[in-house]
Structures are given as C-alpha cells and as structure tokens.
Design an enzyme around this catalytic site. Structure first.
Site, PDB file in Angstrom:
ATOM      1  N   HIS A   1       0.832  -1.215   0.000  1.00  0.00           N
ATOM      2  CA  HIS A   1       0.000   0.000   0.000  1.00  0.00           C
ATOM      3  C   HIS A   1       0.861   1.256   0.000  1.00  0.00           C
ATOM      4  O   HIS A   1       1.995   1.252   0.477  1.00  0.00           O
ATOM      5  CB  HIS A   1      -1.022  -0.003   1.150  1.00  0.00           C
ATOM      6  CG  HIS A   1      -0.507   0.278   2.514  1.00  0.00           C
ATOM      7  ND1 HIS A   1      -0.694  -0.578   3.580  1.00  0.00           N
ATOM      8  CD2 HIS A   1       0.160   1.339   3.033  1.00  0.00           C
ATOM      9  CE1 HIS A   1      -0.165  -0.052   4.671  1.00  0.00           C
ATOM     10  NE2 HIS A   1       0.362   1.110   4.367  1.00  0.00           N
TER      11      HIS A   1
ATOM     12  N   GLU B   1      -5.121   0.669   0.212  1.00  0.00           N
ATOM     13  CA  GLU B   1      -4.931  -0.752   0.480  1.00  0.00           C
ATOM     14  C   GLU B   1      -5.183  -1.586  -0.779  1.00  0.00           C
ATOM     15  O   GLU B   1      -5.853  -1.120  -1.712  1.00  0.00           O
ATOM     16  CB  GLU B   1      -5.909  -1.193   1.579  1.00  0.00           C
ATOM     17  CG  GLU B   1      -5.644  -0.563   2.945  1.00  0.00           C
ATOM     18  CD  GLU B   1      -4.546  -1.266   3.715  1.00  0.00           C
ATOM     19  OE1 GLU B   1      -3.555  -1.722   3.106  1.00  0.00           O
ATOM     20  OE2 GLU B   1      -4.669  -1.351   4.963  1.00  0.00           O
TER      21      GLU B   1
HETATM   22  C1  GLP Z   1       1.382   3.474   7.118  1.00  0.00           C
HETATM   23  C2  GLP Z   1       1.328   4.773   6.294  1.00  0.00           C
HETATM   24  C3  GLP Z   1       2.125   4.667   5.014  1.00  0.00           C
HETATM   25  C4  GLP Z   1       3.490   4.072   5.300  1.00  0.00           C
HETATM   26  C5  GLP Z   1       3.329   2.686   5.871  1.00  0.00           C
HETATM   27  C6  GLP Z   1       4.650   2.007   6.150  1.00  0.00           C
HETATM   28  O1  GLP Z   1       0.420   2.579   6.743  1.00  0.00           O
HETATM   29  N1  GLP Z   1      -0.015   5.150   5.982  1.00  0.00           N
HETATM   30  O2  GLP Z   1       2.236   5.954   4.432  1.00  0.00           O
HETATM   31  O3  GLP Z   1       4.256   4.033   4.114  1.00  0.00           O
HETATM   32  O4  GLP Z   1       2.609   2.799   7.085  1.00  0.00           O
HETATM   33  O5  GLP Z   1       5.106   2.356   7.411  1.00  0.00           O
HETATM   34  P1  GLP Z   1       6.603   2.224   7.888  1.00  0.00           P
HETATM   35  O6  GLP Z   1       7.349   3.302   7.170  1.00  0.00           O
HETATM   36  O7  GLP Z   1       6.550   2.460   9.362  1.00  0.00           O
HETATM   37  O8  GLP Z   1       7.057   0.863   7.507  1.00  0.00           O
END
Ligand code: GLP
Length: 241
Positions: free
Chosen positions: A138, A143
């Site tokens: 995503h 999603e």
């Molecule tokens: C969340 C955010 C996304 C992000 C993803 C991954 O779902 N809405 O924008 O890219 O998490 O998070 P992380 O960077 O902590 O792995």
C-alpha cells in the site's frame, strides 16, 4: 523508474533530503506531498539539520500529507498531524498554516475528501510526493483492492496494516480501523515521486511494485506508469529485485 540502492538507510535518507532541498532551492514555494511511518523519519531529521544549517529554507513551502486515521484528532500522539509536527514541522521554519493533513474527525468525510483534493489542485498540484510502502504494497493508505481509487477517500484498513501499525498503540484494539487517504489520482499527478523503503520486510512489496503486474492488489505497482519516480532503497529492501 530510477532505482538507487544504498548501503544503509542513513545514506538513502540523506539522498532523499538532498532531492527535496534541491526542489525547494529551484522553487521556494514547492508543494511537498508528505508521508508518515518510520521510513521517512531519518530523511526528516536530515532536513531539520539542513534547515538549521541554513541549507534549505521552508519559509514558503506548502505541504499536503497523504493520510490520517479516522477518529484521531491532531492532539492524539498517534495521529499523523501530531507525527508531522513532532518529526518535522516543529523543528523547521515552515509556516504551520501552509501544512495540511487530511481531517479524520469531520462530520462529513466525503466533503472533507473532496475539499482536500480541491485544495491540492488550487495549490498547483504536488511537486514532490514522498512515499513509504506498506508490507502489502500500500501507498498512503491505499490498500490492496479490486480497483485503484482516484480521489481522496475513506478506506477500511486491512488486518495486515492494523497488525503492522499496532506497535505504535497500547493495544491492537486501539488502532483505528479506518483512514482517510489521498487516492492514486492525487499521487500519480505529483510531478515527482520519491519512494523510500528499508529492511527485509519490504523486499517482497518492492519486488512486486517494480517487477510485478500493474495490479490494484499491489497498489504501489501503478507507479510503473509514472514518468518521474525515484526509489531510494537499502540493500535489504532491494534484495529481491
Ligand atoms: C502506514 C502509512 C504509510 C506508510 C506505511 C509504512 O500505513 N499510511 O504511508 O508508508 O505505514 O510504514 P513504515 O514506514 O513504518 O514501515
């Protein structure tokens, strides 16, 4: 797709900060599309350092964040507004009035979503869109689904996303089940996309995004159609390419 692989997250984050600083140097009122999550934090730290050192000036910069949890207002420490203030805006010379995060607490989410897209359009569109990527491919909170959603919209979070994000909450029950997110149209209209991904946990999502079919089941795969995408990866995230 311009894929750049670095030894570690730190180097990739410094390269990302440099790209953003160059965009702002060329256009002081650059419109940034910003992301939350753990991935961009080191890049934001580097931008804070550069701002304090006089290497980048945010005085005229405008920003639009990708997404927000439904039901959390900006005072909640897991809201994305709080995250942005805490990890970037409070530490740089940006005018807070020029920073925007979708509203997750309004009475009419559809109206808020429409207004958000209209504001971005009125600002001239996003110049540089920063993205992380979820384990399931995503981007923002778009999603996996049967279709790509165009505009800003409310989304039901998948179990896998709720599981991935529960580490930030006291318990799984406290993770909001819905979010409001910029759609694929908003992301794809950005003039430049900067996607960061780090760690082995992202390797399969990165592989599917870069080498798989363009499929709404892997939302990030639509970026194969964007004319100016730069991916900043560490060796682990790039390990299946
Ligand atoms: C969340 C955010 C996304 C992000 C993803 C991954 O779902 N809405 O924008 O890219 O998490 O998070 P992380 O960077 O902590 O792995």
């Amino acid at each position: 797709m311009n894929i750049r692989i670095f030894d570690d997250m730190q180097q990739a984050s410094a390269a990302g900060a440099e790209i953003i600083a160059q965009a702002i140097a060329a256009k002081p009122d650059t419109v940034l599309g910003l992301a939350t999550g753990s991935t961009p934090v080191a890049m934001y730290k580097e931008l804070i350092r550069m701002n304090k050192a006089g290497e980048v000036d945010f005085a005229k910069v405008r920003s639009y964040n990708l997404d927000e949890y439904i039901g959390l207002d900006g005072t909640h420490d897991q809201s994305y507004r709080y995250f942005m203030d805490d990890n970037l805006f409070n530490h740089i010379n940006i005018d807070k009035a020029n920073t925007h995060v979708p509203c997750g607490t309004g009475a009419d989410h559809a109206a808020d979503a429409k207004h958000y897209d209209e504001m971005i359009e009125a600002a001239g569109g996003i110049d540089v869109q920063v993205l992380g990527i979820g384990n399931n491919g995503h981007i923002g909170f778009n999603e996996p689904d049967a279709v790509f959603h165009k505009g800003t919209h409310v989304v039901d979070l998948t179990d896998s996303t709720i599981d991935a994000n529960k580490r930030f909450f006291a318990s799984r029950d406290e993770v909001p089940k819905q979010a409001i997110t910029l759609g694929m149209g908003g992301i794809m209209r950005a003039k430049k996309v900067l996607l960061l991904a780090f760690g082995k946990g992202k390797a399969e999502a990165v592989r599917a995004m870069v080498n798989g079919e363009i499929d709404p089941k892997v939302p990030a795969s639509i970026l194969q159609l964007h004319a100016d995408v730069t991916m900043l990866l560490d060796a682990d995230a790039a390990s299946l390419l």
